[in-house]
Design an enzyme around this catalytic site. Structure first.
Site, mmCIF file in Angstrom:
data_model
loop_
_atom_site.group_PDB
_atom_site.id
_atom_site.type_symbol
_atom_site.label_atom_id
_atom_site.label_comp_id
_atom_site.label_asym_id
_atom_site.label_seq_id
_atom_site.Cartn_x
_atom_site.Cartn_y
_atom_site.Cartn_z
ATOM 1 N N SER A 38 31.670 -5.026 -17.330
ATOM 2 C CA SER A 38 31.269 -5.931 -16.245
ATOM 3 C C SER A 38 31.206 -7.376 -16.734
ATOM 4 O O SER A 38 30.644 -7.671 -17.777
ATOM 5 C CB SER A 38 29.906 -5.531 -15.682
ATOM 6 O OG SER A 38 30.011 -4.309 -14.985
ATOM 7 N N ASN B 43 29.718 -4.371 -9.411
ATOM 8 C CA ASN B 43 28.641 -3.626 -10.068
ATOM 9 C C ASN B 43 27.311 -4.027 -9.440
ATOM 10 O O ASN B 43 26.695 -5.007 -9.829
ATOM 11 C CB ASN B 43 28.668 -3.920 -11.577
ATOM 12 C CG ASN B 43 27.611 -3.144 -12.333
ATOM 13 O OD1 ASN B 43 26.793 -2.428 -11.731
ATOM 14 N ND2 ASN B 43 27.604 -3.271 -13.648
ATOM 15 N N CYS C 22 23.760 -1.814 -12.103
ATOM 16 C CA CYS C 22 23.335 -1.741 -13.493
ATOM 17 C C CYS C 22 21.810 -1.660 -13.551
ATOM 18 O O CYS C 22 21.122 -2.521 -13.017
ATOM 19 C CB CYS C 22 23.807 -2.967 -14.273
ATOM 20 S SG CYS C 22 23.159 -2.976 -15.952
ATOM 21 N N GLY D 249 30.637 10.310 -13.441
ATOM 22 C CA GLY D 249 29.383 10.812 -13.996
ATOM 23 C C GLY D 249 29.586 12.125 -14.722
ATOM 24 O O GLY D 249 29.809 13.158 -14.106
ATOM 25 N N GLY D 250 29.578 12.075 -16.034
ATOM 26 C CA GLY D 250 29.522 13.302 -16.829
ATOM 27 C C GLY D 250 30.788 14.125 -16.932
ATOM 28 O O GLY D 250 30.729 15.331 -17.201
#
Lengths: 308, 283
Positions: free
Chosen positions: A47, A128, A131, A246-247
């Site tokens: 970012s 973004n 954060c 995610g993951g």
């Protein structure tokens, strides 16, 4: 028909659905080029904001092996858009499909970064709003639907380049925030950013991260990401493309996100290893194998299947 | 049960069991961990957490059972806070990270460095002494003055025992010859007629000078240099703060030890490094 991994996310087309997530392996043109050459569909930069930031004191990133995850409080370290522009220009010269992640403490800062970079032929800007490691901006924006609407709408008027909105899971109603972003005119929703998290050492009797608090990524958050993507698809259907993140640690995880409703995925934590090229290859092999077994010719056929 | 090695995980707390003034503004520490540490190789590094202050990368000077030896020069608030730690205090360790030196057999082993670079070179010297023909090990150390020569006594003792050849120099001539360690290295290379490998660690500007010198001699069959003189944040390849251009290699996992073949491809070697913001800074 021949099987193809070509992926469409609104007006954006990539060679496959795997995109490097922002914040991992994204600080220089050289590592981003390398990750594209490793076989990803596109890459997203770290970012970038209006001016240079050192980020938070170290420790700011470490692994949590037990749960195959990483906690971080990097805090948006970046050189500022004027300096980072040089790295973006090299990426584009190398024909690396690049998405630039941008952040700001307020609307004016988002405007400034966008104005400063919008002439570049990047694939998209990822906003973004999520954060967790900053006092101003970040989740402060991403948890306020009015601010989200206002900023997206404003940036929409300033560029025709795709705008993706990265959502935070740290809200009570993600649909409300997502709807504000869609209303503002974004081109895709990205879910999810890291979960608020913390680790305390029981012998030192204090938080380990220099900033004390951080964000969790990695395998532990995958079921959360799947749930949010599923919820978003349930609400929006094909109205807005979703990007699941995610993951993701295995090709199967990518398929799972697609089934939940994602058009593409972003991968971060699992690529933060010594041999990221191998990971990309494993992912790609698995996706192809699944498509062959299930007789799918395209990625879009998989998107949202779990809802039928 | 004692774990067999240090995993890449959150910091593991260790207790300082020994502390000594090594040289000017530089302390040596022995830190006892609840895990065994023998698996670490020369050139690899750890991340040292000084609770509540900072975390930074650090070379490994020695290891035995569960005890890790490090040497820390004053370089900023984190190292300063570490200097104030005493025996019995706790610090956190993550590691072991990075690729080690890989010494081939039957060559002259030429170890050269200065400052913090002497830490991994001490461990490498020890490893080589256990395996190699003693006559073939040469250590070249340079510093501003005698009181800044790290591990001076340690290297000198092994030199006097005939186990290594130690060549020391200082900028002011207060110990050894006056000048840079590259001077003695060059004399050695001019006279030598057998293959040599150079192992270097320390400030990057010095490494570049050694590299340019080594390139002139055909008998130098490889150079292995530690580019650890750069900003590192995560240590395990995720954040990419330590990436070199244009290859995209991360010093923490693709290095910190790079061979000649790789060093030639790193265009910013000795030219610029990246700050914690990602901004380039001339070396």
């Amino acid at each position: 028909m021949i099987m193809s991994l070509t992926t469409k996310i609104g007006d954006v087309t990539t060679r496959n659905p795997m995109i490097l997530a922002s914040g991992v392996l994204g600080t220089t043109y050289s590592i981003l080029n390398r990750m594209y050459e490793a076989g990803l569909g596109a890459v997203i930069t770290k970012s970038i904001g209006v001016k240079s930031r050192n980020g938070h004191p170290n420790p700011s990133v470490f692994a949590l092996n037990e749960i195959r995850s990483v906690i971080n409080s990097v805090g948006l370290a970046n050189p500022g858009y004027q300096i980072f522009r040089e790295d973006i220009e090299i990426l584009l010269k190398n024909s690396t499909p690049t998405i630039v992640s941008i952040f700001g403490e307020n609307k004016e800062e988002f405007q400034e970064v966008l104005e400063g970079l919008k002439d570049l032929p990047v694939l998209a800007f990822e906003l973004n709003f999520s954060c967790p490691n900053t006092e101003k901006g970040g989740t402060q924006i991403g948890t306020d639907p009015d601010l989200v609407y206002e900023i997206v709408k404003d940036l929409r008027e300033k560029t025709s380049t795709s705008l993706w909105v990265k959502l935070t899971p740290n809200v009570s109603d993600i649909i409300e925030i997502a709807a504000a972003a869609v209303k503002g005119g974004c081109d895709a929703l990205v879910a999810i950013n890291t979960l608020k998290a913390m680790v305390i050492d029981i012998h030192a009797k204090q938080p380990i991260l220099g900033y004390k608090k951080g964000g969790l990524s990695g395998a532990a958050i995958k079921p959360v990401g799947i749930r949010y993507v599923y919820d978003l698809y349930e609400h929006f259907g094909n109205k807005i493309p979703l990007i699941g993140v995610g993951g993701i640690f295995r090709g199967e995880d990518i398929i799972e996100y697609l089934l939940a409703g994602a058009s593409a995925v972003e991968i971060g934590t699992s690529l933060g290893v010594a041999y990221p090229e191998n990971m990309v290859r494993f992912f790609q092999t698995k996706i192809k194998k699944y498509m062959k077994e299930q007789q799918y010719d395209s990625i879009s056929e998989i998107t949202g299947r779990a809802h039928k | 049960m004692t774990k067999q090695t240090l995993p890449n995980d959150k910091p593991i707390m260790g207790v300082i069991v020994e502390k000594w003034l090594e040289c000017f503004e530089t302390y040596g520490f022995k830190i006892e961990l609840p895990v065994k540490v023998q698996s670490a190789k020369p050139g690899q590094f750890i991340m040292l957490w000084v609770p509540g202050v900072d975390e930074f990368p650090l070379g490994i000077a020695g290891l035995k059972n569960s005890i890790l030896e490090v040497g820390i020069a004053k370089m900023g608030p984190g190292t300063e806070a570490m200097h104030n730690k005493e025996v019995g205090d706790l610090v956190g360790i993550r590691g072991f990270y990075g690729k080690p030196f890989v010494p081939p057999e039957d060559v002259n082993h030429l170890l050269i460095g200065g400052g913090f670079g002497m830490t991994p070179l001490k461990l490498l010297t020890k490893t080589l002494m256990n395996n190699e023909n003693k006559q073939n090990i040469h250590v070249f150390e340079g510093a501003r003055s005698k009181d800044r020569l790290m591990y001076l006594k340690w290297f000198r003792d092994f030199h006097n025992q005939g186990k290594i050849n130690f060549h020391a120099c200082t900028d002011d001539g207060s110990y050894g010859y006056q000048g840079f360690p590259t001077a003695d290295l060059e004399i050695f290379l001019q006279e030598s007629e057998t293959p040599s490998v150079i192992y270097a660690a320390g400030p990057e500007k010095m490494l570049k000078a050694i590299f340019d010198l080594g390139k002139k001699y055909d008998d130098v069959i490889d150079m292995q240099m530690s580019l650890a003189d750069r900003y590192m944040r995560c240590g395990f390849g995720a954040c990419s703060s330590c990436t070199v251009d244009p290859t995209g290699w991360r010093i923490c996992v693709d290095g910190p030890i790079f061979s000649t073949e790789k060093l030639e491809k790193i265009s910013d070697f000795g030219v610029y490094k990246r700050l914690e913001t990602g901004e380039k800074k001339r070396i």
